[in-house]
Design a protein around this motif. Sequence first.
Motif, short mmCIF file in Angstrom:
data_model
loop_
_atom_site.label_atom_id
_atom_site.label_comp_id
_atom_site.label_asym_id
_atom_site.label_seq_id
_atom_site.Cartn_x
_atom_site.Cartn_y
_atom_site.Cartn_z
N MET A 195 0.80 -1.22 0.00
CA MET A 195 0.00 0.00 0.00
C MET A 195 0.84 1.28 0.00
SD MET A 195 -3.08 -0.94 -0.06
CE MET A 195 -4.14 -2.33 0.27
N LEU A 239 10.53 5.24 -11.14
CA LEU A 239 9.79 4.02 -11.44
C LEU A 239 10.73 2.81 -11.41
CD1 LEU A 239 7.38 5.29 -14.24
CD2 LEU A 239 6.81 4.71 -11.88
N HIS A 279 4.23 2.60 -3.96
CA HIS A 279 4.02 3.60 -5.00
C HIS A 279 4.04 5.01 -4.43
CE1 HIS A 279 0.02 3.01 -3.35
NE2 HIS A 279 -0.34 4.17 -3.88
N ARG A 280 3.59 5.15 -3.19
CA ARG A 280 3.60 6.48 -2.57
C ARG A 280 5.04 6.96 -2.42
NH1 ARG A 280 -0.58 5.08 2.36
NH2 ARG A 280 -2.45 4.86 1.09
N GLN A 308 0.05 -8.28 -5.84
CA GLN A 308 0.21 -8.42 -7.29
C GLN A 308 -0.93 -7.73 -8.03
OE1 GLN A 308 2.99 -9.82 -8.78
NE2 GLN A 308 3.67 -9.76 -6.66
N ALA A 309 -2.15 -7.92 -7.53
CA ALA A 309 -3.30 -7.29 -8.19
C ALA A 309 -3.15 -5.78 -8.17
CB ALA A 309 -4.60 -7.72 -7.51
N LEU A 310 -2.70 -5.26 -7.06
CA LEU A 310 -2.52 -3.82 -6.96
C LEU A 310 -1.46 -3.30 -7.90
CD1 LEU A 310 -4.14 -2.96 -4.21
CD2 LEU A 310 -2.24 -1.37 -4.28
N HIS A 343 -0.24 -4.66 -10.62
CA HIS A 343 -0.45 -4.84 -12.06
C HIS A 343 -1.79 -4.33 -12.53
CE1 HIS A 343 3.33 -6.80 -12.28
NE2 HIS A 343 2.97 -7.69 -11.38
N GLN A 344 -2.83 -4.51 -11.71
CA GLN A 344 -4.15 -4.10 -12.19
C GLN A 344 -4.50 -2.67 -11.80
OE1 GLN A 344 -7.23 -7.11 -12.71
NE2 GLN A 344 -6.10 -8.41 -11.29
N THR A 345 -4.22 -2.30 -10.56
CA THR A 345 -4.60 -0.95 -10.16
C THR A 345 -3.61 0.11 -10.64
OG1 THR A 345 -5.64 -1.87 -8.20
CG2 THR A 345 -5.24 0.50 -8.17
N LEU A 346 -2.33 -0.21 -10.50
CA LEU A 346 -1.32 0.82 -10.78
C LEU A 346 -0.68 0.69 -12.16
CD1 LEU A 346 0.39 0.71 -7.28
CD2 LEU A 346 -1.13 2.49 -8.13
N ALA A 347 -0.83 -0.47 -12.79
CA ALA A 347 -0.14 -0.73 -14.06
C ALA A 347 1.34 -0.37 -13.93
CB ALA A 347 -0.79 0.05 -15.20
N GLU A 348 1.93 -0.90 -12.87
CA GLU A 348 3.27 -0.49 -12.52
C GLU A 348 4.31 -0.88 -13.57
OE1 GLU A 348 3.47 -0.70 -8.08
OE2 GLU A 348 5.21 -1.89 -8.65
N GLU A 349 4.17 -2.06 -14.11
CA GLU A 349 5.21 -2.51 -15.03
C GLU A 349 4.66 -2.66 -16.43
OE1 GLU A 349 7.42 -5.77 -13.43
OE2 GLU A 349 8.34 -4.33 -12.06
N ALA A 350 3.73 -1.81 -16.75
CA ALA A 350 3.12 -1.95 -18.07
C ALA A 350 4.05 -1.42 -19.14
CB ALA A 350 1.81 -1.20 -18.09
#
Lengths: 394, 390, 489
Positions: free
Chosen positions: C425, C444, C428-429, C474-476, C478-485
């Motif tokens: 949580m 990043l 990313h902050r 993992q869901a956060l 990849h899905q919420t933040l698209a961190e490594e897109a």
Amino acid sequence: MRDAFDACLKCTLCVSQCPVMSVNPDFPGPKALGPEWYRQNQAQMTAPLPHVDDCTFCQICESVCPVDVPIAHLIAEQKAEKKHSLRVWLRDEILARPQWVARMAWLGAIPEPMRRLGKISPGVQLPKPRKGQVRTLGEPLGADPRRIGLFVDCYSSGYDQELVMRARELLRIWGFSVTLVPGEAQCCGAAAYAAGNPGLAKSTGHAMFRTLNRKKSDYDVIVTLNATCDGTLRDEWPEFYGLQITVPVIPFDEIANQAPELFWEQLASLPAEPGAWITHTTCRGKVARGDGQLWELAKRAGFWDAEPSDAVCCGAGGSYAFKAEHESTAEQLAFRVREQALSSEAKGIITDSGTCAIHMEQAASIPARHPAYWLYARYLRYLEEGETHETKTS
Amino acid sequence: MSRASDVIVIGRGPAGLLVSSLVVEQGGQVDMIADGLGTLPLWGGQFDFRSYDNDRKPVADPWAWWHRFGDTHPGGSVSAQMWRSWWQHLRDLWFTMEIPTEKLLPTKNRGTVTPLGRIKPAFLVPTWQFTQEYAGAITLVGVPDLVDFPVEAMARVYTWTTGMTAEIRWLERSPSWRPGWNGLNWAWYLDTEEGRRWLWEQVKSFRRGSAPLVFPQILGVDHTESLIEVLGELWGRGVAEIPLPPPSVGGLRLQRRWERWLRRKGVRLVQGRVKEIGGDFAALEGRRIHGGHVVLATGGVLGGGLEVLIDGQVRDRLMGLSLGVVKEPEDLASIGYRSWLEPTRVAGSALAGCDPNRHGDGGAMMLLTSHAVFSAVSGQEGRLEHAGRF
Amino acid sequence: MVIVIGGGASGLGLAWDLLLRSIPVMVVEMGDIGSGTSGRFHGLLHSGGRYVVSDVQAARECWEENRILKRVAGAAIKATGGYFLSVDDEGDAYVQDWVKGAEAIGLPVKEVAVGQIRETVENLGPWVRRGFSVPDGVLEGFTLLHLLRLNIENLGGEILTHTTVTDIRHENGRVVGVEVMDKDGPRVIACDAVVNAAGPYAGEVARLFHDGIAMQLSRGTMLIFANRRVPYVINRLAPPGDGDIIVPHGETAILGTTDVLQEDPGSTRATREEAQYLMQLGQRLFADMDRWRVLRAFTGVRPLYQDGQEIRDSRYISRDFTVIDHGQRRGLVGAFSLVGGKWTTYRLMAEHMADAVAAYLKVKRSSRTAEVPLQTAVEMDLRPGPTICECERVSLGQLARWPCASLTEWRTRSWFAMGPCQGTMCGHRGALLAMAVQTPSTALRELSQLRHERERGWWPTTWGDNARQWALGQALRHQTLAEEAWSDE
Ligand SMILES: Cc1cc2nc3c(=O)[nH]c(=O)nc-3n(C[C@H](O)[C@H](O)[C@H](O)COP(=O)(O)OP(=O)(O)OC[C@H]3O[C@@H](n4cnc5c(N)ncnc54)[C@H](O)[C@@H]3O)c2cc1C
Ligand SMILES: Cc1cc2nc3c(=O)[nH]c(=O)nc-3n(C[C@H](O)[C@H](O)[C@H](O)COP(=O)(O)OP(=O)(O)OC[C@H]3O[C@@H](n4cnc5c(N)ncnc54)[C@H](O)[C@@H]3O)c2cc1C
Ligand code: SF4
Ligand code: SF4
């Protein structure tokens, strides 16, 4: 308690559903008050957070938590650490023993100076004890071998004997034999736990357990009239009190759904109850059993325009709403019920707890009662008018 | 319980909600049993079709994409027509629940922005969420101390990835603001009369701009649409939100509306953990619920349907079946039941073979499994040829 | 000036000792402070109890240092006390030897009724028979390292991080400088002497001194639990073995360790098998340990030194650590190595090493580290601003106190991303905050590094609720933040 207190995933699902969070901008919420404070306090003595008392102990947070953190119970331990002024302490000591309050029901309303002195919420009124004569409903419609111990909670015992008698009468005509337990105003411990006194809760619960045990040979099932006591006896006693009740504990609305078919047929012959109604499963009812059963019962009983309440919790929280510092939170929570009642022009509220009922009744200015009360009323009407309707339909 | 239900659905996550909806729409009685809330309020509520290909490149046209899978993916052989009818149905269902979406189904993925300032594909989203066909200029709304939405950094990443400008407008601290407020605190506040008035005044005082005004997802929980409408008039362009990490208000809105709808359809929600199931019952501690069919929508590892043991074995918690051993992190996301019909009916992320983290196909997986299971329990097996084949 | 290679306990301890003797120092560390073994250890401030039978000399030193450190480094020590517990299957003979050994070195141990211990720690296995209290404590490694750093810098010592020593400059067989490499490239720094305090890398650094030393590296794995399940240190009363100590550390508890020979000085990722093995051992003490919420497993590499045929000056030698003067061997003059030892004895080691260096530099002053307490930082307003990391209650203001050299440094200084959610949580902050001073791509990339560092220790312990935490993380990401897109390319 020992298990899962450290399991928190920080998912904030509890935060998203906590009713107090949604109306009280100061409330730190279940995650911060429960697992997070507890973890910190395990490492070093940590002062209780401000507003910890604002938690109503509704346990919605626990019911949604994916990993079963005993959030509300951890919060209760934190409440216990909080120091209060003598006045507040005294008031809380009394309110944590609702059986005392119930025994003093005859005293009537609390006079204004005492309210102020005791920091009792100015808005909340205790009802006049309802004694009401209850008419017999005639011969049993069936026979069920189960002997029921009808659990009379402290509120009903002090303020709503009428409800107890109505419920008893209904159970009797459904074919059960009924004993009233515990037989005197006594508390299961829920109030003390909610007020942040787990120690007192346990001793209160143990005393109740002993009383219930003494009468153990008189009943095979315990039927409850209050969702809070229902969940406390069945779910919390084993987990948090170290008490194991050996007979099934079932809420009244579930037993009602097992009433003889004839009963339902008779009710069905009556015209539908006119107007809109709201069924409100109390927070503790949702946590203990779920949601939707009450609504189904209402529909079946002829309250066709019943509408399920969208409020999670009405804010009564046992004696929570009585405390002056909770006035605004309790009011705003009840406001949700009021809004829905107004917009659907409801005539009454059907709910599974006496204390919640008075709170909602005051907020929404329409009668709020336990389903047993309404069912009895419907059946009585059937007895009075039934004949004519039956002849009409045939 | 008075009436035995037609279908017992175990799980209250998006899959459980969808299966239950399909059954009640056909007039069936549902008992939904859950020991927890499910994952909906953990995400913004965008339902993905297919966002990334196998090399993590974004997919523009998810309609075309599914044909490439064949037998390698649970949804491989579903026809575009079938997908269309499922998505259309979901959209219509949401409409009746007062979850607003565009009238027409998307013909391709649009782009949304994440709190990291990243562009991310999105398929079916409620209208409150910010999406765009081509990256354009935006105006971000900064909220004091909202650490999940640090607009300066987001603006830099946005400009860096898209080459488009991102201006910033700051809200003040409202009089009711408290230190530590997260997006949900804001949302509850903006549901109140006081909060809405305050926000109108703030937006009125903003220096005008020509780009859409993009808020973090804080614009109320229950009264979002009307608030956005007023703000749109005040700003003079589109107003929309970007979903934040949990507690995610978008998913919460969906969950509240969805469950409200189901309650009014007479779905009984039973609270508690199911310990055992059979063909027509689910047993909880101290009670047994009967129904015509039992559907597992218990989620994957996160939802609690699957459990990972110390030695890495993955076991289904209800049947006690061993489903394999996790060796590499990727295994964890895609492990599960091999079939949606055997040994019992399975919907949602408890099914093996999908990895929404990698592919961005969470919504599609939900549709696919829920409809497959629904066909099975409603005796329309033929509708879905593929069922049970992989 | 003396150059110290290595910013771990040994290196910083030495720098502090030399500075107190008014010898100028520069510390060169290739990673962050504590990125070696000193940041990857068990956290036990030994009382010596563990060694009273097997290694009396080490036991004595530990007990002595235990008391000194409580005095001079109190801010980084928690005097929790501890217990040695004997379990059914252990013979009484060892218990007797142990008690005698403790008496011999004057270690205050006291037998306590097991029933009484059970009152403060729940679910102790039923087979626990006897318990003895000892003055064990907790040594907060990162806190002490940062404390040393502060005091070193206050006295004008310089510390370079992310700077690697790649070679030694010498004239006539005598050290005159070191060659270092940092992100701006290579350069040379002149010095009068150089000390190798490179921990597990000591063997490699010694080669630059034209003198090999034989290190025996051993890797130890530990398990961290989410909550402080025990209020004090719990040891098994048995000959030192694997998985026999639980140390409460901040809000967590750590079970360790194992002991496996390894070649590579870099610590490697712990395996699920190791974690499983530790759980089996831990359950001898706490039967319900499989229901404790686990967080991660991590490994550290013990920089043990294998006795060879090298010249040793007995003055400098303990059984536990070794001070090597390479000039007295076949190596460069002015080059020294400090190897072996424990965190608990870092001060003593530094003292011996500094004695040798001072003698070489002909400085007569002796060590004062046992008397001069380490100054703590002036506490500024502690938690201003919004919370970044909720698990460990790290605020924006707290992070802002340290210019962000790297997310790792923020992490080890503030404990951000170290709590139960492992940065799910807050990662990313942190990255977005760092962007105030870094480019998006750097921030990043650092976020991605932080995630991988966390996942390394997290993955081997993904069972039960910790596996669910993983799935949420993992869901956060990849899905919420698209961190490594795709969008980074
Ligand atoms: C952070 C996050 C972000 C996401 N982002 C996206 C996105 O951007 N787009 C998208 O399309 N999807 C997204 N998803 C959705 C995701 O990809 C999955 O599809 C979804 O979470 C799966 O839901 P489910 O209904 O299968 O299970 P869950 O939601 O996990 O529900 C499981 C349910 O089963 C109950 N349960 C389990 N075992 C029992 C038992 N024994 N007895 C009773 N009840 C039981 C649980 O209490 C719970 O109610 C996201 C998810 C997360 C967590
Ligand atoms: C698993 C385990 C558990 C332990 N538990 C305890 C305990 O509970 N109590 C206790 O007292 N002791 C314990 N110890 C021992 C203790 O941690 C170590 O003895 C101590 O930390 C060693 O410190 P050091 O400074 O010598 O090495 P390190 O901390 O490894 O420092 C060496 C530093 O040198 C740097 N470096 C290497 N090469 C170069 C180069 N060429 N240029 C620049 N820098 C370089 C490295 O990056 C590293 O930071 C434990 C050890 C292990 C492995
Ligand atoms: S018990 Fe109720 S009021 Fe208290 S934290 Fe939990 S959800 Fe909120
Ligand atoms: S719901 Fe449970 S796991 Fe999630 S944040 Fe709350 S306590 Fe933690």
